[in-house]
Design a protein around this motif. Structure first.
Motif, PDB file in Angstrom:
ATOM      1  N   HIS A 151      94.279  36.470  26.329  1.00  0.00           N
ATOM      2  CA  HIS A 151      93.489  36.994  25.214  1.00  0.00           C
ATOM      3  C   HIS A 151      92.449  37.943  25.803  1.00  0.00           C
ATOM      4  O   HIS A 151      91.520  37.508  26.470  1.00  0.00           O
ATOM      5  N   CYS A 190      91.470  39.699  14.796  1.00  0.00           N
ATOM      6  CA  CYS A 190      92.273  39.140  15.884  1.00  0.00           C
ATOM      7  C   CYS A 190      92.693  37.694  15.586  1.00  0.00           C
ATOM      8  O   CYS A 190      91.832  36.820  15.411  1.00  0.00           O
ATOM      9  N   HIS A 239      91.424  43.808  20.712  1.00  0.00           N
ATOM     10  CA  HIS A 239      91.909  42.625  21.422  1.00  0.00           C
ATOM     11  C   HIS A 239      93.429  42.644  21.504  1.00  0.00           C
ATOM     12  O   HIS A 239      94.093  43.249  20.657  1.00  0.00           O
ATOM     13  N   LEU A 289      93.960  35.586  17.609  1.00  0.00           N
ATOM     14  CA  LEU A 289      93.596  34.715  18.736  1.00  0.00           C
ATOM     15  C   LEU A 289      92.146  34.247  18.595  1.00  0.00           C
ATOM     16  O   LEU A 289      91.837  33.079  18.842  1.00  0.00           O
ATOM     17  N   CYS A 290      91.275  35.185  18.174  1.00  0.00           N
ATOM     18  CA  CYS A 290      89.869  34.822  17.908  1.00  0.00           C
ATOM     19  C   CYS A 290      89.809  33.801  16.777  1.00  0.00           C
ATOM     20  O   CYS A 290      89.082  32.815  16.851  1.00  0.00           O
ATOM     21  N   ALA A 316      88.005  35.872  23.999  1.00  0.00           N
ATOM     22  CA  ALA A 316      88.623  37.016  24.681  1.00  0.00           C
ATOM     23  C   ALA A 316      87.877  37.325  25.974  1.00  0.00           C
ATOM     24  O   ALA A 316      86.663  37.164  26.039  1.00  0.00           O
TER      25      ALA A 316
HETATM   26 ZN    ZN Z   1      90.484  38.228  19.922  1.00  0.00          ZN
END
Ligand code: ZN
Length: 202
Positions: free
Chosen positions: A17, A185, A25, A187-188, A194
């Protein structure tokens, strides 16, 4: 040739990430200098790139790389093509040909990078070379970040690409990762933090 596999093995293609230099990102990141850490791997990649250029029939007298990132790839490509290797470098913000390097009127120059993202540095190098009277006959990079269209790829260029349409661009593979704005994002959103790859030993 499994270019992606070679980059992964060299820890030049990271998964996780990451914060890209654009601020976006991504779950992948290219640390492209790492693939050139092993000179044998560097020359193997450059030979594959040279083969694509030779097969196209384009005549090249000299490879010119923008410093710093392009120098190793450019040098190895010049060795594989059996031509001269030079580089341009930035001085007070502007690209210049220094150190006694010269180009001749009409000399056929290929601009080489380790990776082409939008092609900004490559175009700055091309501009200097053409101002000095030589001709830029092609662009090349080991990796294409997927903004510009390399020869033989179906991946269409994006608006950000700065390379000219009429000059061929050779690369070994496309690394067109998904990118997200920090706000969007996934993933966030999943709670992960990140990182900036430059700031750690990957
Ligand atoms: Zn992210």
């Amino acid at each position: 040739m499994d270019v992606e596999g070679i980059y992964k093995e060299a820890h030049a293609l990271l998964e996780g990430h990451f914060i890209l230099s654009s601020g976006n990102h991504s779950n992948r990141y290219l640390q492209s200098a790492k693939v050139l850490e092993d000179p044998k791997r560097a020359s193997m990649l450059a030979e594959a790139l040279a083969k694509l250029i030779q097969e196209s029939g384009i005549e090249v007298n000299t490879v010119c790389a923008p410093a710093l990132g392009g120098i190793l790839a450019g040098y190895e490509l010049a060795r594989a093509l059996n031509v001269r290797s030079i580089f341009v470098e930035r001085k007070e913000g502007n690209m210049e040909l220094r150190r006694g390097f010269e180009v001749k009127q009409g000399e056929k120059i290929l601009i080489c990078e380790d990776i082409i993202t939008t092609g900004g540095s490559a175009m700055e190098a091309a501009k200097i070379i053409e101002e000095l009277g030589a001709t830029v006959v092609a662009f090349a990079s080991l990796a294409n970040r997927g903004f510009c269209q390399r020869e033989g790829s179906d991946l269409k260029p994006k608006a950000e690409c700065k390379l000219p349409n009429k000059v061929p661009f050779f690369a070994l593979d496309d690394f067109a990762f998904e990118m997200f704005s920090p706000e969007e994002c996934p993933l966030c959103k999943a709670g992960s933090q990140a990182i900036k790859p430059g700031s750690r030993n990957a």
